[in-house]
Design a protein around this motif. Structure first.
Motif, mmCIF file in Angstrom:
data_model
loop_
_atom_site.group_PDB
_atom_site.id
_atom_site.type_symbol
_atom_site.label_atom_id
_atom_site.label_comp_id
_atom_site.label_asym_id
_atom_site.label_seq_id
_atom_site.Cartn_x
_atom_site.Cartn_y
_atom_site.Cartn_z
ATOM 1 N N VAL A 184 0.878 -1.173 0.000
ATOM 2 C CA VAL A 184 0.000 0.000 0.000
ATOM 3 C C VAL A 184 0.914 1.221 0.000
ATOM 4 O O VAL A 184 1.573 1.515 0.998
ATOM 5 C CB VAL A 184 -0.942 0.010 1.217
ATOM 6 N N ASP A 185 0.987 1.913 -1.124
ATOM 7 C CA ASP A 185 1.879 3.063 -1.265
ATOM 8 C C ASP A 185 1.375 4.277 -0.502
ATOM 9 O O ASP A 185 2.152 5.037 0.070
ATOM 10 C CB ASP A 185 2.054 3.418 -2.735
ATOM 11 N N ARG A 186 0.069 4.435 -0.527
ATOM 12 C CA ARG A 186 -0.603 5.534 0.165
ATOM 13 C C ARG A 186 -2.066 5.140 0.260
ATOM 14 O O ARG A 186 -2.481 4.145 -0.370
ATOM 15 C CB ARG A 186 -0.431 6.858 -0.583
ATOM 16 N N ARG B 96 -8.279 -2.145 7.159
ATOM 17 C CA ARG B 96 -9.172 -1.263 6.388
ATOM 18 C C ARG B 96 -8.829 0.199 6.695
ATOM 19 O O ARG B 96 -8.802 1.041 5.786
ATOM 20 C CB ARG B 96 -10.626 -1.557 6.744
ATOM 21 N N GLU B 97 -8.555 0.507 7.963
ATOM 22 C CA GLU B 97 -8.155 1.868 8.321
ATOM 23 C C GLU B 97 -6.851 2.254 7.622
ATOM 24 O O GLU B 97 -6.706 3.371 7.114
ATOM 25 C CB GLU B 97 -7.978 1.983 9.831
ATOM 26 N N LEU B 98 -5.899 1.326 7.607
ATOM 27 C CA LEU B 98 -4.628 1.572 6.924
ATOM 28 C C LEU B 98 -4.876 1.882 5.457
ATOM 29 O O LEU B 98 -4.302 2.830 4.900
ATOM 30 C CB LEU B 98 -3.724 0.352 7.086
ATOM 31 N N TYR B 99 -5.751 1.105 4.824
ATOM 32 C CA TYR B 99 -6.009 1.282 3.400
ATOM 33 C C TYR B 99 -6.775 2.580 3.127
ATOM 34 O O TYR B 99 -6.509 3.279 2.138
ATOM 35 C CB TYR B 99 -6.789 0.095 2.846
ATOM 36 N N GLY C 262 0.967 8.342 13.172
ATOM 37 C CA GLY C 262 2.024 7.707 13.950
ATOM 38 C C GLY C 262 1.877 6.204 14.064
ATOM 39 O O GLY C 262 2.806 5.522 14.516
ATOM 40 N N TYR C 263 0.720 5.668 13.632
ATOM 41 C CA TYR C 263 0.479 4.236 13.753
ATOM 42 C C TYR C 263 0.463 3.529 12.397
ATOM 43 O O TYR C 263 -0.041 2.430 12.270
ATOM 44 C CB TYR C 263 -0.832 3.983 14.517
ATOM 45 N N VAL C 264 1.033 4.163 11.395
ATOM 46 C CA VAL C 264 1.249 3.535 10.099
ATOM 47 C C VAL C 264 2.355 4.322 9.386
ATOM 48 O O VAL C 264 2.502 5.529 9.604
ATOM 49 C CB VAL C 264 -0.049 3.522 9.247
#
Length: 345
Positions: free
Chosen positions: A13-15, A48-51, A58-60
Motif C-alpha cells: 500500500v503506497d498511500r 481497512r483503516e490503513l487502506y 504515527g500508527y502507520v
C-alpha cells in the motif's frame, strides 16, 4: 545448474487507496531473524483503516505491506538463531518492543516507551509469500496445529490480554459487548473460566446466535437490553470488544457496583465518553487494552494448543493474495455474514 530462487510476492500500500502486487527476490534473514513462509493472513478493521488512510497518525508508515494477523512455517533463520526452528509452524508477536525500557522490563511489552513499531503497520507484514522478522518474536506451535485457524492468534492474543486484565473467576456473571472476531474469541476464553452466566450483546442477531454456539448462555441486541435495563445491570465483569461510538459508555452501565470493565475496541474520535459520576459512585475498575504483551501471546498460544480456543469457526472468506482489494472491501461492507476474511498467499 542451480535453479533461480523463487520470486516473492507482496501487497504494498503506497498511500491510502493505492495498492499494488509486487514481485521480487525472496527476503533473506539477517542475524537474529527468521524467515517465515506465510500460510494465511487475516484482514481486519485496522487493515481497512490503513487502506482508507484513517488510522491514527504515527500508527502507520507508508509504503507498507500490511498483515499483522498471520501464521506460517519457518523456512530459514539467520546467524545466531536456533536452526531447530526451521520447519516449525509458528505465529509471532507484532509489536517490536525494545526490551530495555521500564515498561518492557516489567513485562508490559505492549506499553514499550521507545516508540510504536509493529509488523504490518510500520514494518512489512504477512500479506506476502514470505515474512522476515526478529526470531525472538516467534511463538512456535505444535506440529499438528491448524495454520488456517492459527492466523487468528493475533486477535486472540488481544483477547487474552483483556481476559488477563479482567481476571474472571468461576461462577461470575460476565458480559461481552460485541460479537465480532474479538467478541467471539473472548467468549471462547471466558467460557473456560466457568462463568455462571455469559451474556453477549450485539445488534446483529446472526452474530449473537454464533456466540451461543461458542459458549455464551444468552445473546441480546442493544434494543432488547434497553427494554430490560434494570434487570441486567449487574455483571461482575464486562468486556467491551466492538469499538462502536456508545459501547464503552454502555459497557460501564452493564457492570455491577464494584464491577470490572475491560475495553478492547478501537474507538474513533467522537465516541460517547464514560460517565464520571457513574464511574465514581459505582466504584468501577476500568482497564483498556491495545495490542498484546508477550505474556498474553503465550496465554493465547497455550489456550489454542490445548483446544480451549478454536478460531476456525470465525472464518467466512478465503481469497488469494491477488484479491486483496476485494478482501478489504468485504471487511468494510457491514455485511453481517462476513466474519474473518483470510488472504492465502
Amino acid at each position: 545448474m542451480t535453479s533461480a530462487p523463487p520470486k516473492a510476492r507482496a501487497i504494498v500500500v503506497d498511500r491510502p487507496q493505492q495498492h499494488r502486487l509486487v514481485s521480487g527476490p525472496r527476503p533473506e534473514p539477517e542475524p537474529g531473524e527468521a524467515r517465515v513462509a506465510v500460510h494465511a493472513a487475516g484482514v481486519c478493521a485496522s487493515d481497512r483503516e490503513l487502506y482508507d488512510g484513517t488510522r491514527a497518525e504515527g500508527y502507520v508508515r507508508y509504503p507498507v505491506t500490511p498483515g499483522h494477523e498471520w501464521s506460517g512455517t519457518v523456512d530459514a533463520v539467520g546467524e545466531g538463531v536456533d536452526p531447530g526452528l526451521v520447519g516449525r509452524k509458528t505465529v509471532a508477536e507484532g509489536f517490536r518492543a525494545c526490551l530495555r525500557c521500564a515498561r518492557c522490563r516489567e513485562g508490559a511489552t505492549s506499553l514499550c516507551t521507545s516508540g510504536y513499531d509493529e509488523t504490518g503497520f510500520t514494518q512489512p507484514g504477512g500479506f506476502a509469500d514470505w515474512l522476515v522478522l526478529p526470531a525472538r518474536l516467534l511463538h512456535p506451535l505444535p506440529d499438528g496445529a491448524d495454520l488456517r485457524a492459527a492466523a487468528l492468534l493475533e486477535p486472540a492474543a488481544v483477547v487474552a490480554a483483556a481476559v488477563l486484565a479482567g481476571a474472571p473467576r468461576p461462577g461470575e456473571r460476565v458480559a461481552v459487548v460485541g460479537a465480532g472476531t474479538l467478541g467471539l474469541l473472548t467468549v471462547q476464553l471466558l467460557t473456560a473460566s466457568s462463568p455462571a452466566e455469559l451474556l453477549v450483546v450485539d445488534p446483529r442477531a446472526q452474530r449473537g446466535g454464533l456466540a451461543l454456539t461458542m459458549g455464551a448462555t444468552l445473546a441480546r441486541t442493544p434494543e432488547e437490553m434497553a427494554k430490560s435495563a434494570d434487570e441486567v445491570r449487574d455483571y461482575d465483569l464486562v468486556v467491551e470488544t466492538a469499538g462502536a461510538p456508545r459501547t464503552a459508555h454502555d459497557a460501564c452501565l452493564l457492570a455491577r457496583r464494584g464491577g470490572r470493565v475491560v475495553l478492547t475496541g478501537m474507538f474513533e474520535p467522537g465516541a460517547v465518553g464514560i460517565d464520571p459520576v457513574h464511574l465514581s459512585v459505582s466504584q468501577l475498575t476500568v482497564r483498556s487494552v491495545f495490542g498484546a504483551s508477550s505474556a498474553a501471546w503465550s496465554y493465547a498460544v497455550r489456550a489454542f494448543s490445548a483446544g480451549l480456543l478454536d478460531p476456525a469457526g470465525l472464518i467466512t472468506h478465503e481469497l488469494p493474495l491477488e484479491r486483496f482489494g476485494e478482501a478489504v472491501g468485504l471487511v468494510g461492507s457491514g455485511d453481517p455474514g462476513v466474519g474473518k476474511v483470510l488472504l492465502r498467499p
